[in-house]
Write an enzyme that holds these catalytic residues in place. Structure first.
Site, mmCIF file in Angstrom:
data_model
loop_
_atom_site.group_PDB
_atom_site.id
_atom_site.type_symbol
_atom_site.label_atom_id
_atom_site.label_comp_id
_atom_site.label_asym_id
_atom_site.label_seq_id
_atom_site.Cartn_x
_atom_site.Cartn_y
_atom_site.Cartn_z
ATOM 1 N N HIS A 95 37.437 52.254 97.592
ATOM 2 C CA HIS A 95 36.551 53.319 96.811
ATOM 3 C C HIS A 95 37.146 54.519 96.054
ATOM 4 O O HIS A 95 36.599 55.447 95.164
ATOM 5 C CB HIS A 95 35.316 53.530 97.460
ATOM 6 C CG HIS A 95 35.554 54.675 98.334
ATOM 7 N ND1 HIS A 95 35.673 54.770 99.696
ATOM 8 C CD2 HIS A 95 35.362 55.915 98.223
ATOM 9 C CE1 HIS A 95 35.568 56.010 100.281
ATOM 10 N NE2 HIS A 95 35.478 56.857 99.439
ATOM 11 N N ASP A 140 36.323 48.106 102.701
ATOM 12 C CA ASP A 140 36.719 49.155 101.847
ATOM 13 C C ASP A 140 38.196 49.600 101.983
ATOM 14 O O ASP A 140 38.717 50.542 103.018
ATOM 15 C CB ASP A 140 35.892 50.483 102.161
ATOM 16 C CG ASP A 140 36.199 51.600 101.356
ATOM 17 O OD1 ASP A 140 36.927 51.448 100.163
ATOM 18 O OD2 ASP A 140 35.540 52.594 101.479
ATOM 19 N N SER A 183 37.849 61.085 102.431
ATOM 20 C CA SER A 183 37.627 59.659 101.866
ATOM 21 C C SER A 183 39.204 58.896 102.016
ATOM 22 O O SER A 183 39.981 59.679 101.033
ATOM 23 C CB SER A 183 36.989 59.337 100.737
ATOM 24 O OG SER A 183 35.749 59.716 100.924
#
Length: 558
Positions: A360, A409, A507
């Site tokens: 992502h 992911d 992230s």
């Protein structure tokens, strides 16, 4: 593109300003940090304990959720700091703290120096009764530094220096021989630093402003990140002295100085740079055979040691070189109105030419993307940084989002070589190993990053924390994620009180677990809810090992 406010990780609760600590919540958006981030001064506060309670033994409370992970022995990782003893009490634990430390994890020191027992000296915290001592300013002596000796008898000047007494009995001057300097002529011609001064072990104790340095165990530094009681202090040359050091990999040695009775700041030191050795004759250099650049000797090794007693210390500025595989993904264009150019995601270096990150994080054109290795301070271009463009982004083919939750992911970034090579190994840049087997739930692992996600600001300094792996059945319980965790994910969190330490990272950044002194990237920061109250959710790297190795082999001929 990056608008997942409620789902993706808001990963910062503690930020550092210079070498001092402040609290910062990304959820409040009350006051954005100063873009210049100049070092703030720190006011020391004293902790008082009730006379009818024992501050040396503190039990955990219901606010410390013991359902965060399955662990038959809550003392296995010894969560007690400063040599505290962990005592099992049913399903939880308490810490028996050595004096003068107290608190739930022995993290607080009783200040025996607040009444200034040292008349002409500095009050230092010790771990032996009476838990302080006075470092007297020469020629004062005695337990409280109140007695004065003849200034020049015996001669305090070293290396052949000549002592001259002033009118006041306590004043004197050392006339130093050539090439020596310092108050006592103690600094010789070889007292200099190389590079950024991380390895400096000299005796300079004054700053560029000629202020005297505080001792590293001064009572004024108890709440500072860097002091004699910090993690791996000896590794960084920090002990009971006031010599300049560079434990955080700044560009030169520094120290703390006293502003007033409760206030300190840090300044760079008046240390000289070592002379550069003579370079070989250019003609001779051309005759030397051209050697290929060496590859990385091994993976998962850091040159920054850990104490035998582990600490849960989330939210502190990470020591330079402690996470040498940490990657900063940066963009040259703003991603959204709230996400300006610069750092936006993390990653892990797994090969000189390959970075592992979250899928992502890769919805961006490669021409706007760069990878920075060895970064510690996002606001500085540091000498040990290495920067690369990205040749190719390779997402896992089954990456998808359902109900704003990312599944599978994971992505690989292939770096574009510079000068015929990718990353070069150094103390600040190393690869992390890929795991071959799963780690059991309850294993204590590490997260690191600048606390930035797609929706908020973060710290300029690299932060780190420790978390424990949580069994997926427990993470899928109704109190947590209620059956939204699949087998490509792993959860990790802390036994901390809600609102602290569980959101340090980025992230795409690494969750690393250690075994036999080697670190493995076991997870990739993916998503989470209720930062600080629920554990983070990570992509489980072991589920994608075949894809990682096959992709790298196909693309790079490994």
């Amino acid at each position: 593109m990056f608008v997942r406010m409620l789902v993706f990780r808001v990963l910062l609760l503690i930020a550092l300003v210079g070498k001092s600590v402040i609290g910062l919540s990304l959820m409040s958006f009350i006051a954005p940090p100063d873009p210049d981030w100049t070092p703030d001064d720190y006011y020391y506060s004293y902790e008082q304990s009730s006379p009818d309670e024992d501050p040396s033994v503190t039990q955990t409370t219901p606010e410390n959720p013991d359902w965060y992970y399955e662990d038959d022995d809550p003392c296995q990782s010894n969560p007690c700091e400063h040599g505290g003893d962990c005592i099992i009490r049913g399903d939880t634990f308490s810490c028996s703290c050595p004096a003068p430390f107290s608190g739930s994890r022995c993290q607080t020191a009783q200040n025996k120096c607040k009444d200034n027992p040292c008349v002409h000296g500095d009050c230092l915290i010790t771990q032996k009764h009476p838990y302080y001592r006075c470092a007297c300013k020469y020629p004062y002596t005695g337990p409280d530094c109140s007695k004065v000796l003849p200034a020049c008898r015996p001669n305090p000047c070293q290396n052949g220096g000549v002592c001259s007494r002033h009118r006041r009995r306590s004043r004197f001057t050392c006339a130093c021989p050539d090439q020596y300097k310092g108050k006592f002529c103690e600094i010789g011609p070889d007292d200099c630093y190389v590079g950024d001064g991380y390895s400096y072990r000299g005796k300079v104790s004054k700053t560029v402003n000629q202020n005297p340095c505080l001792y590293w165990n001064s009572h004024l530094l108890l709440q500072e990140t860097y002091n004699m009681f910090m993690e791996d202090a000896e590794t960084h040359g920090i002990a009971e002295h006031n010599f300049c050091r560079n434990p955080d990999g700044d560009h030169k040695p520094w120290c703390f100085v006293k502003v007033n009775s409760e206030k300190v700041k840090w300044e760079y030191c008046d240390v000289t740079v070592c002379p550069v050795p003579d370079t070989p004759n250019p003609v001779e250099s051309l005759l030397e055979p051209v050697m290929e650049l060496p590859g990385f000797e091994s993976c998962g090794k850091t040159e920054v040691a850990e104490h035998a007693v582990k600490r849960i210390y989330g939210g502190f500025k990470s020591t330079a070189g402690k996470h040498p595989w940490q990657v900063s993904l940066q963009t040259s264009l703003p991603l959204t109105t709230s996400m300006p150019q610069g750092h936006f995601c993390g990653g892990a270096l797994i090969h000189p030419c390959w970075v592992l990150t979250a899928a992502h994080c890769t919805d961006i054109n490669t021409k706007h993307l760069k990878v920075v290795l060895g970064d510690q301070d996002l606001k500085k271009t540091e000498s040990h940084e290495q920067t690369f463009r990205v040749e190719k982004i390779l997402k896992y083919s089954q990456y998808n989002e359902r109900d704003e939750i990312p599944h599978n992911d994971i992505a690989l970034l292939k770096l574009k070589p510079v000068g015929g090579h990718c990353a070069l190994e150094s103390r600040y840049v190393k690869t992390v190993c890929l795991p071959s087997d799963p780690f059991p739930s309850g294993t204590e692992c590490h997260i690191s990053g600048w606390g930035v996600t797609e929706t908020g600001e973060g710290s300029r300094q690299l932060l780190d924390a420790k978390v424990k792996l949580i069994a997926n059945p427990l993470c899928n319980s109704r109190q947590l994620y209620d059956h939204t965790i699949d087998d490509s994910m792993i959860c990790a969190g802390n036994l901390q009180k809600p609102g602290s330490d569980t959101c340090q990272g980025d992230s795409g950044g690494p969750l690393t677990c250690e075994k036999d002194g080697t670190y493995y990237v076991y997870g990739i920061v993916s998503w989470g809810q209720e930062c600080g109250k629920k554990p983070g959710v990570y992509t489980q790297v072991t589920k994608f090992l075949n894809w990682i190795k096959t992709t790298m082999h196909r693309e790079a001929g490994l």
